[in-house]
Structure formats: structure tokens, C-alpha cells
Design a protein around this motif. Structure first.
Motif, short mmCIF file in Angstrom:
data_model
loop_
_atom_site.label_atom_id
_atom_site.label_comp_id
_atom_site.label_asym_id
_atom_site.label_seq_id
_atom_site.Cartn_x
_atom_site.Cartn_y
_atom_site.Cartn_z
N ARG A 29 45.89 16.66 7.84
CA ARG A 29 45.55 18.06 7.60
C ARG A 29 45.21 18.29 6.13
NH1 ARG A 29 49.97 20.06 9.12
NH2 ARG A 29 49.46 20.13 11.35
N ARG A 30 45.97 17.66 5.24
CA ARG A 30 45.69 17.80 3.80
C ARG A 30 44.34 17.18 3.44
NH1 ARG A 30 51.69 15.98 1.69
NH2 ARG A 30 52.78 17.90 2.29
N ILE A 31 44.04 16.03 4.05
CA ILE A 31 42.76 15.37 3.77
C ILE A 31 41.61 16.26 4.22
CG2 ILE A 31 41.30 13.41 4.40
CD1 ILE A 31 43.89 11.72 4.50
N ARG A 32 41.76 16.85 5.44
CA ARG A 32 40.71 17.74 5.92
C ARG A 32 40.50 18.92 4.96
NH1 ARG A 32 43.49 17.31 11.04
NH2 ARG A 32 42.51 15.72 12.37
N CYS A 33 41.61 19.51 4.51
CA CYS A 33 41.50 20.65 3.57
C CYS A 33 40.81 20.24 2.27
CB CYS A 33 42.89 21.21 3.27
SG CYS A 33 43.66 22.03 4.69
N ALA A 34 41.17 19.05 1.76
CA ALA A 34 40.55 18.58 0.52
C ALA A 34 39.06 18.36 0.70
CB ALA A 34 41.23 17.29 0.07
N VAL A 35 38.68 17.78 1.86
CA VAL A 35 37.26 17.54 2.13
C VAL A 35 36.51 18.86 2.23
CG1 VAL A 35 35.63 16.65 3.83
CG2 VAL A 35 37.64 15.31 3.21
N CYS A 38 36.00 20.30 -1.20
CA CYS A 38 34.93 19.58 -1.90
C CYS A 38 33.56 20.03 -1.42
CB CYS A 38 35.10 18.08 -1.71
SG CYS A 38 36.53 17.38 -2.58
N LEU A 39 33.42 20.16 -0.09
CA LEU A 39 32.14 20.60 0.45
C LEU A 39 31.78 22.01 -0.02
CD1 LEU A 39 32.40 19.22 4.11
CD2 LEU A 39 30.97 18.35 2.25
N LEU A 40 32.79 22.90 -0.03
CA LEU A 40 32.54 24.26 -0.50
C LEU A 40 32.13 24.27 -1.98
CD1 LEU A 40 35.42 26.25 1.24
CD2 LEU A 40 32.98 26.42 1.70
N VAL A 44 28.65 25.70 -3.48
CA VAL A 44 28.59 26.74 -4.52
C VAL A 44 27.76 26.26 -5.71
CG1 VAL A 44 29.96 28.02 -6.20
CG2 VAL A 44 30.73 27.86 -3.83
N LEU A 45 27.98 25.01 -6.14
CA LEU A 45 27.21 24.46 -7.25
C LEU A 45 25.72 24.39 -6.92
CD1 LEU A 45 29.55 21.58 -8.48
CD2 LEU A 45 29.03 23.71 -9.67
#
Length: 239
Positions: A29-35, A38-40, A44-45
Motif C-alpha cells: 500500500r505504501r509503495i502504491r501511494c509513493a508511485v 511521483c506520478l502526480l 504537475v511539473l
């Protein structure tokens, strides 16, 4: 006894693996949140970069449009002036010819070159079509290209104690406080006999605006020859 022992061992193994599976799920679950974060961040950039690039591309376009608009406006103004002056016949165009007269020497006080005064009505002198003479200056009534000219004849004796004489046609405008020198003539004197004379002629095409004032300055007003109107004169006419 053996069966009971096996069941107990299996239950013990299951009980031991249960916390490990829970930790594994939390890690996933933490890995999914981190990914996702990162995608967000990348999204934004990317949006910010695209916005800045569009703004950069628009800025030169707006500047170019502004420059084009200013040039077009200037061209239209010049065209309007040209059309107005072209519509005038030769008899309707402003023109003036001034001749010399006895000078008021009181105007020679100070460090500035004195301004010549002129005759605008008698003899060969005239002013036509609103090119008027006022306060020692010709006042331009219509914007356009003018031929401006002046001749000043200086005369004196070897006792004059001067090495050169100067004539300047000056323009004065309401928008600029300091006079502008349009044409300048300087002649060096050579002593021959007891007396000398030296004419200086200036003439050129000049672009002038409504309200501009033209005048003639000289280095020494006491040396100006005012005996004949064909020796010292000043004028302008619209082309």
C-alpha cells in the motif's frame, strides 16, 4: 499423538505467517501511494512546463504585434500628412522670404549667440499661407518637408579683431526645451586691405512639425551687413 502434533505445528506456522502477510500488504500500500505521488508530481511539473512555454511563445508574438502596430500608426500619420500637403497646390503651400533690417544691438547681451531680426512685409519680403513671422522666428503652420535657407553677409574692417564668423539656423519646439541647430556655417576671415566682407549661405530640406519655430543666430550681430536686402535674407517653403 503424531496427528495432534502435526496439526499443532501447522496452526503454529499459520499463526506465525499472519503478521508477515499484514506487513506485506502495508508495504504494498505504501509503495502504491509513493508511485501515485511521483506520478502526480511529474504531471504537475509537465503542466507547469507547458504553461511557461506557452507564455514564452506568446510574449514575442505580443511584442511583435505591438511593434507592428506602432509602425503602422506612424506610417498612417505620415501618409495623412503627405496626403494633406500633396492636396495643396503650389499657390496654397506655406512660404516666406524675409530680408535684413537694422538690428537691435540690445539683444547681444549674454553668452548666447544673438538672434537676427527680419523684415517680413516691405520690399522683397513676404509671408504667405500662414507661415508667419513672430518674435524673430518663422512659425511652421503645417507639418511636412520644407526647404529652409538663409544667407548672412558679414562685413568689417581689419580693426574688428575677429578671426571667423558663424551663422546657424536653429529650430525651437514646444516639446524640447533646448534649441536644435539645423544648419551651421563658419567662415575664416583673411585680412585683405582695410575692409572685408564674407557671405555665408545655408540651405537644406528639413522635416518640420506644426508649431516649430525657425530662427537665425550669428556670432556677432554688429558685423551683419544690413545695407541691401539681397545680401542677407532668410526663408522657407513647403515642398
Amino acid at each position: 499423538m503424531e496427528g495432534i502434533t502435526e496439526i499443532t505445528l501447522e496452526e503454529t506456522a499459520l499463526g506465525t505467517n499472519q503478521p508477515s502477510r499484514t506487513h506485506l500488504r502495508e508495504d504494498l500500500r505504501r509503495i502504491r501511494c509513493a508511485v501515485l505521488l511521483c506520478l502526480l508530481s511529474v504531471l504537475v511539473l509537465a503542466l507547469l512546463t507547458a504553461y511557461l512555454m506557452v507564455g514564452t511563445l506568446r510574449a514575442p508574438s505580443s511584442c511583435a504585434a505591438q511593434v507592428t502596430e506602432e509602425r503602422t500608426s506612424r506610417f498612417l500619420k505620415q501618409r495623412a500628412v503627405a496626403t494633406g500637403t500633396d492636396a495643396l497646390s503650389s499657390a496654397e503651400k506655406p512660404r516666406a522670404h524675409l530680408t535684413v533690417k537694422r538690428q537691435d544691438l540690445a539683444n547681444t547681451v549674454g553668452n548666447h549667440l544673438p538672434i537676427l531680426q527680419w523684415e517680413d512685409k516691405r520690399g522683397l519680403a513676404f509671408t504667405k499661407n500662414k507661415l508667419n513671422y513672430s518674435s524673430s522666428a518663422l512659425v511652421i503652420p503645417v507639418s511636412g518637408d520644407y526647404y529652409v535657407y538663409a544667407q548672412v553677409t558679414f562685413r568689417g574692417t581689419t580693426e574688428s579683431k575677429t578671426n571667423s564668423v558663424t551663422e546657424i539656423i536653429t529650430k525651437v519646439t514646444d516639446s524640447y526645451p533646448e534649441p536644435t541647430q539645423l544648419l551651421t556655417g563658419i567662415k575664416t576671415l583673411s585680412e585683405k586691405g582695410n575692409s572685408w566682407f564674407q557671405p555665408i549661405y545655408l540651405g537644406a530640406v528639413v522635416s518640420l512639425e506644426v508649431g516649430d519655430k525657425l530662427m537665425v543666430n550669428v556670432s556677432d550681430i554688429k558685423l551683419v551687413d544690413y545695407t541691401k536686402e539681397d545680401k542677407t535674407f532668410f526663408g522657407a517653403f513647403l515642398l
